[in-house]
Design an enzyme around this catalytic site. Structure first.
Site, PDB file in Angstrom:
ATOM      1  N   HIS A 168      22.018  44.912  34.878  1.00  0.00           N
ATOM      2  CA  HIS A 168      21.647  43.507  34.706  1.00  0.00           C
ATOM      3  C   HIS A 168      20.205  43.378  34.212  1.00  0.00           C
ATOM      4  O   HIS A 168      19.275  43.353  35.023  1.00  0.00           O
ATOM      5  CB  HIS A 168      21.825  42.755  36.031  1.00  0.00           C
ATOM      6  CG  HIS A 168      23.246  42.585  36.414  1.00  0.00           C
ATOM      7  ND1 HIS A 168      24.013  41.530  35.972  1.00  0.00           N
ATOM      8  CD2 HIS A 168      24.059  43.359  37.167  1.00  0.00           C
ATOM      9  CE1 HIS A 168      25.240  41.652  36.453  1.00  0.00           C
ATOM     10  NE2 HIS A 168      25.300  42.745  37.177  1.00  0.00           N
ATOM     11  N   CYS A 174      27.366  43.989  32.300  1.00  0.00           N
ATOM     12  CA  CYS A 174      28.219  44.364  33.421  1.00  0.00           C
ATOM     13  C   CYS A 174      29.703  44.138  33.066  1.00  0.00           C
ATOM     14  O   CYS A 174      30.260  44.905  32.299  1.00  0.00           O
ATOM     15  CB  CYS A 174      27.788  43.645  34.696  1.00  0.00           C
ATOM     16  SG  CYS A 174      28.500  44.350  36.194  1.00  0.00           S
ATOM     17  N   GLU A 229      18.762  40.799  33.139  1.00  0.00           N
ATOM     18  CA  GLU A 229      18.239  39.474  33.474  1.00  0.00           C
ATOM     19  C   GLU A 229      17.575  39.425  34.849  1.00  0.00           C
ATOM     20  O   GLU A 229      16.854  38.491  35.168  1.00  0.00           O
ATOM     21  CB  GLU A 229      19.364  38.428  33.393  1.00  0.00           C
ATOM     22  CG  GLU A 229      20.405  38.498  34.488  1.00  0.00           C
ATOM     23  CD  GLU A 229      21.532  39.487  34.273  1.00  0.00           C
ATOM     24  OE1 GLU A 229      22.563  39.352  34.967  1.00  0.00           O
ATOM     25  OE2 GLU A 229      21.406  40.412  33.430  1.00  0.00           O
TER      26      GLU A 229
END
Length: 187
Positions: A166, A80, A168
């Site tokens: 993202h 990001c 994660e």
């Protein structure tokens, strides 16, 4: 192998560390103002996290991040804000007007190191107002979305990888695959 995670206070940073640990690596957060030499001696690779700022306007708030991107010898994954900083550091172009929030369909243009093993398209979790719209010289576009022309990019010679989304976050399909692919470069 130790993974440094540059912490800009992004809402998902704790998840980056959790995924690094789940995948069998050691990781720790770094302050963006740490000297580059200390980072170079302590870590095999870096993850530049997301955060609340817009580049280039908020660049002073990112500390030594640009120096880390340009000078760190090991692999770096920009997520990001980290993706945007990497593009900016190497001369790419960023623009407002391409915001994405929530689940976004990402289309893979080229499977490389970090996207190896992902399907041709998948849903990824997004939270950004600024987007990379032109890659830096030497970087290849790996993926795009309907709104954003560069959802993922890489320069394998420099060991630099960036994703606008993202990986994660559990809402990103195949996010663990992407994280694992990057972390394997740290061995």
């Amino acid at each position: 192998m130790a993974v440094g995670i540059l912490d800009f206070g992004g809402q998902y940073n704790h998840l980056i560390l959790r995924r690094v640990l789940e995948l069998g690596f050691r990781g720790s957060f770094l302050d963006p103002n740490e000297p580059v030499d200390r980072i170079r001696q302590s870590f095999k690779c870096l993850i530049i996290s997301g955060g609340p700022w817009n580049i280039p306007g908020d660049l002073p708030k990112t500390g030594n991040a640009i120096n880390y991107i340009l000078e760190f010898p090991g692999p770096i994954l920009g997520i990001c804000l980290g993706h945007q900083l990497m593009a900016y550091a190497y001369g790419g172009e960023l623009a407002a007007g391409y915001p994405e929030f929530g689940g976004v369909r990402v289309h893979v243009d080229r499977e490389d190191t970090i996207l190896r093993g992902t399907p041709n398209s998948f849903t990824a979790w997004e939270s950004h107002n600024i987007s990379v719209v032109k890659p830096p010289r030497g970087f290849e576009i790996l993926a795009h979305s309907e709104k954003v022309p560069i959802e993922a990019m890489s320069n394998e010679a420099l060991k630099r990888f960036g994703v606008q989304f993202h990986p994660e976050v559990r809402h990103t399909e195949h996010g663990l695959v992407i994280m694992r692919n990057f972390l394997e470069l740290c061995r």
